[in-house]
Design a protein around this motif. Structure first.
Motif, PDB file in Angstrom:
ATOM      1  N   VAL A   1      31.722  50.684  14.616  1.00 41.55           N
ATOM      2  CA  VAL A   1      31.167  52.034  14.662  1.00 41.55           C
ATOM      3  C   VAL A   1      31.319  52.570  16.087  1.00 41.55           C
ATOM      4  CG1 VAL A   1      29.096  53.434  14.324  1.00 41.55           C
ATOM      5  CG2 VAL A   1      29.491  51.416  12.882  1.00 41.55           C
ATOM      6  N   PRO A   2      31.942  53.744  16.267  1.00 45.21           N
ATOM      7  CA  PRO A   2      32.090  54.303  17.615  1.00 45.21           C
ATOM      8  C   PRO A   2      30.737  54.676  18.219  1.00 45.21           C
ATOM      9  CG  PRO A   2      33.512  55.428  16.022  1.00 45.21           C
ATOM     10  CD  PRO A   2      32.560  54.583  15.235  1.00 45.21           C
ATOM     11  N   TRP A   3      30.654  54.621  19.545  1.00 40.13           N
ATOM     12  CA  TRP A   3      29.407  54.955  20.211  1.00 40.13           C
ATOM     13  C   TRP A   3      28.979  56.391  19.927  1.00 40.13           C
ATOM     14  CZ3 TRP A   3      25.462  52.477  21.895  1.00 40.13           C
ATOM     15  CH2 TRP A   3      24.478  53.169  22.606  1.00 40.13           C
ATOM     16  N   GLU A   4      29.938  57.297  19.821  1.00 39.87           N
ATOM     17  CA  GLU A   4      29.597  58.692  19.534  1.00 39.87           C
ATOM     18  C   GLU A   4      28.848  58.813  18.202  1.00 39.87           C
ATOM     19  OE1 GLU A   4      32.587  57.544  20.289  1.00 39.87           O
ATOM     20  OE2 GLU A   4      32.815  58.323  22.345  1.00 39.87           O
ATOM     21  N   THR A   5      29.255  58.010  17.243  1.00 41.92           N
ATOM     22  CA  THR A   5      28.574  58.018  15.950  1.00 41.92           C
ATOM     23  C   THR A   5      27.174  57.446  16.078  1.00 41.92           C
ATOM     24  OG1 THR A   5      30.683  57.787  14.787  1.00 41.92           O
ATOM     25  CG2 THR A   5      28.685  57.220  13.565  1.00 41.92           C
ATOM     26  N   VAL A   6      27.035  56.364  16.839  1.00 45.90           N
ATOM     27  CA  VAL A   6      25.706  55.788  17.084  1.00 45.90           C
ATOM     28  C   VAL A   6      24.764  56.837  17.652  1.00 45.90           C
ATOM     29  CG1 VAL A   6      24.401  54.114  18.452  1.00 45.90           C
ATOM     30  CG2 VAL A   6      26.551  53.426  17.374  1.00 45.90           C
ATOM     31  N   GLU A   7      25.219  57.574  18.638  1.00 43.78           N
ATOM     32  CA  GLU A   7      24.366  58.591  19.263  1.00 43.78           C
ATOM     33  C   GLU A   7      23.984  59.687  18.276  1.00 43.78           C
ATOM     34  OE1 GLU A   7      26.789  59.686  22.711  1.00 43.78           O
ATOM     35  OE2 GLU A   7      25.230  58.808  23.973  1.00 43.78           O
ATOM     36  N   GLN A   8      24.949  60.137  17.488  1.00 44.03           N
ATOM     37  CA  GLN A   8      24.669  61.193  16.511  1.00 44.03           C
ATOM     38  C   GLN A   8      23.661  60.717  15.474  1.00 44.03           C
ATOM     39  OE1 GLN A   8      29.109  62.016  15.837  1.00 44.03           O
ATOM     40  NE2 GLN A   8      28.173  63.973  15.317  1.00 44.03           N
ATOM     41  N   VAL A   9      23.857  59.516  14.973  1.00 45.56           N
ATOM     42  CA  VAL A   9      22.975  58.987  13.934  1.00 45.56           C
ATOM     43  C   VAL A   9      21.566  58.784  14.483  1.00 45.56           C
ATOM     44  CG1 VAL A   9      22.522  56.990  12.463  1.00 45.56           C
ATOM     45  CG2 VAL A   9      24.830  57.952  12.593  1.00 45.56           C
ATOM     46  N   ARG A  10      21.457  58.228  15.659  1.00 45.06           N
ATOM     47  CA  ARG A  10      20.132  58.018  16.258  1.00 45.06           C
ATOM     48  C   ARG A  10      19.396  59.341  16.411  1.00 45.06           C
ATOM     49  NH1 ARG A  10      20.440  54.993  21.736  1.00 45.06           N
ATOM     50  NH2 ARG A  10      18.181  54.898  21.510  1.00 45.06           N
ATOM     51  N   ALA A  11      20.106  60.375  16.845  1.00 46.89           N
ATOM     52  CA  ALA A  11      19.468  61.675  17.037  1.00 46.89           C
ATOM     53  C   ALA A  11      18.971  62.244  15.718  1.00 46.89           C
ATOM     54  CB  ALA A  11      20.451  62.641  17.700  1.00 46.89           C
ATOM     55  N   ILE A  12      19.768  62.134  14.672  1.00 49.76           N
ATOM     56  CA  ILE A  12      19.385  62.672  13.366  1.00 49.76           C
ATOM     57  C   ILE A  12      18.205  61.900  12.791  1.00 49.76           C
ATOM     58  CG2 ILE A  12      20.147  62.941  10.973  1.00 49.76           C
ATOM     59  CD1 ILE A  12      22.988  63.473  12.136  1.00 49.76           C
ATOM     60  N   VAL A  13      18.286  60.580  12.817  1.00 45.73           N
ATOM     61  CA  VAL A  13      17.213  59.759  12.253  1.00 45.73           C
ATOM     62  C   VAL A  13      15.921  59.967  13.039  1.00 45.73           C
ATOM     63  CG1 VAL A  13      16.427  57.410  11.771  1.00 45.73           C
ATOM     64  CG2 VAL A  13      18.799  58.055  11.288  1.00 45.73           C
TER      65      VAL A  13
ATOM     66  N   PRO B   1      10.438  60.384  13.327  1.00 46.75           N
ATOM     67  CA  PRO B   1      10.227  60.142  14.767  1.00 46.75           C
ATOM     68  C   PRO B   1       9.770  58.738  15.126  1.00 46.75           C
ATOM     69  CG  PRO B   1       9.311  62.265  14.112  1.00 46.75           C
ATOM     70  CD  PRO B   1       9.697  61.566  12.848  1.00 46.75           C
ATOM     71  N   GLN B   2       9.119  58.032  14.228  1.00 45.86           N
ATOM     72  CA  GLN B   2       8.644  56.681  14.548  1.00 45.86           C
ATOM     73  C   GLN B   2       9.683  55.617  14.180  1.00 45.86           C
ATOM     74  OE1 GLN B   2       5.841  56.159  16.306  1.00 45.86           O
ATOM     75  NE2 GLN B   2       5.789  58.398  16.398  1.00 45.86           N
ATOM     76  N   SER B   3      10.944  55.934  14.395  1.00 46.79           N
ATOM     77  CA  SER B   3      12.022  54.985  14.118  1.00 46.79           C
ATOM     78  C   SER B   3      12.400  54.220  15.379  1.00 46.79           C
ATOM     79  CB  SER B   3      13.261  55.727  13.594  1.00 46.79           C
ATOM     80  OG  SER B   3      13.011  56.326  12.334  1.00 46.79           O
ATOM     81  N   TYR B   4      12.779  52.959  15.180  1.00 43.64           N
ATOM     82  CA  TYR B   4      13.263  52.121  16.265  1.00 43.64           C
ATOM     83  C   TYR B   4      14.627  51.574  15.856  1.00 43.64           C
ATOM     84  CZ  TYR B   4       8.375  52.317  17.687  1.00 43.64           C
ATOM     85  OH  TYR B   4       7.119  52.765  18.040  1.00 43.64           O
ATOM     86  N   PHE B   5      15.466  51.302  16.854  1.00 43.26           N
ATOM     87  CA  PHE B   5      16.866  50.994  16.550  1.00 43.26           C
ATOM     88  C   PHE B   5      17.306  49.663  17.156  1.00 43.26           C
ATOM     89  CE2 PHE B   5      16.252  55.537  16.448  1.00 43.26           C
ATOM     90  CZ  PHE B   5      16.891  55.919  15.282  1.00 43.26           C
TER      91      PHE B   5
ATOM     92  N   ALA C   1      18.008  50.688  11.730  1.00 45.66           N
ATOM     93  CA  ALA C   1      16.877  51.570  12.021  1.00 45.66           C
ATOM     94  C   ALA C   1      15.685  51.088  11.213  1.00 45.66           C
ATOM     95  CB  ALA C   1      17.201  53.018  11.662  1.00 45.66           C
ATOM     96  N   VAL C   2      14.531  51.036  11.859  1.00 43.46           N
ATOM     97  CA  VAL C   2      13.328  50.571  11.179  1.00 43.46           C
ATOM     98  C   VAL C   2      12.172  51.500  11.494  1.00 43.46           C
ATOM     99  CG1 VAL C   2      12.515  49.047  13.041  1.00 43.46           C
ATOM    100  CG2 VAL C   2      11.941  48.495  10.675  1.00 43.46           C
TER     101      VAL C   2
END
Length: 269
Positions: free
Chosen positions: A83-95, A100-104, A149-150
């Motif tokens: 998974v590209p880092w750009e995708t990681v950043e996008q997904v984290r932001a959306i989730v 809001p109480q998500s941890y990665f 994500a949890v």
């Protein structure tokens, strides 16, 4: 039946970390009959000791929900989908915006990297090789095969329903933890079925000749693809809905029962 493809946790392996003697014997009988066996799991390569130690399996294991193909005997990664880092950043932001109480955490080819708070009150696995850290772009150099994500409230089904529609164009999302709101996200278009189909095709085996076993949503595509896809009766409702066939419950050695019956039918045939 030329190939048996089986999930591990909740399908043949219990919470106690054990595989029943009946199941061990069933897989041994299948191998003796010349049937190829591959395990298809959400686990990373470093968590495969039960398969090696209890079943004596040293062949291929499809890990991380299809993202990694691993030679267990040689302890070698054969193929991976990252998974590209750009995708990681996008997904984290959306989730994070939706829940809001998500941890990665990031599962890479070199280990697990977690944010503070990811485990909550749960203790990490003693053999997990956890490297607590702030998630940083350079971690992509290790090859990210799964973003986790949890959240420490609610169910995995509700969590998935909340975020999956917003991630459909970015990443593959599923879950397999029965008692934890934990999402598993990998490269877009990659799942257990995709990698299993490639594995079977390389050996000249059609889907019609594949018997697959699973119990959770991360098994859905595999159970639908296989010519004979069995969801365990003790499994998740979505897995049961996706599979054409139903095996007895895990507690009743459901996988072993099916393998025994199918081997008996082959002998009669």
């Amino acid at each position: 039946m030329r190939l048996i493809a089986s999930d591990i946790d909740g399908t043949i392996l219990g919470h106690d970390g054990l595989i029943s003697p009946r199941t061990v014997d069933a897989f041994a009988a299948a191998a003796e009959a010349g049937i190829e066996i591959v395990f298809v799991t959400g686990r990373p390569p470093r968590w495969l000791d039960p398969i090696r130690q209890q079943l004596g399996h040293t062949g291929t294991v499809i890990c991380s929900n299809g993202a990694v193909t691993y030679d267990l005997g040689a302890e070698k990664i054969l193929e991976s989908h990252v998974v590209p880092w750009e995708t990681v950043e996008q997904v984290r932001a959306i989730v994070s915006e939706l829940a809001p109480q998500s941890y990665f955490a990031l599962e890479s080819l070199s280990g697990l990297h977690i944010e503070d708070g990811f485990y909550g009150s749960r203790a990490p696995r003693s053999d997990s090789e956890v490297a607590p850290a702030v998630l940083l772009p350079e971690m992509a150099d290790a090859g990210i095969v799964k973003l986790l994500a949890v959240r420490h409230t609610g169910s995995a089904d509700d969590y998935l329903d909340l975020v999956a529609p917003h991630l459909a164009s970015l990443i593959a999302v599923t879950h397999s933890a029965p008692d934890l709101a934990l999402l598993e996200m990998g490269a877009l278009g990659v799942n257990k079925a995709v990698t299993l189909a490639q594995y079977a095709a390389a050996r000249g085996i059609d889907a019609a000749d594949v018997v697959a076993f699973g119990d959770m949503p991360n098994d859905i595509e595999m159970l639908a693809w296989a010519g004979s896809g069995y969801a365990l009766a003790s499994g998740h409702p979505q897995a049961l809905a996706a599979a054409a066939l139903c095996a007895p419950r895990f507690e009743d050695d459901g996988v072993a029962q099916v393998i025994e019956a199918r081997l008996a039918a082959l002998r009669v045939g």
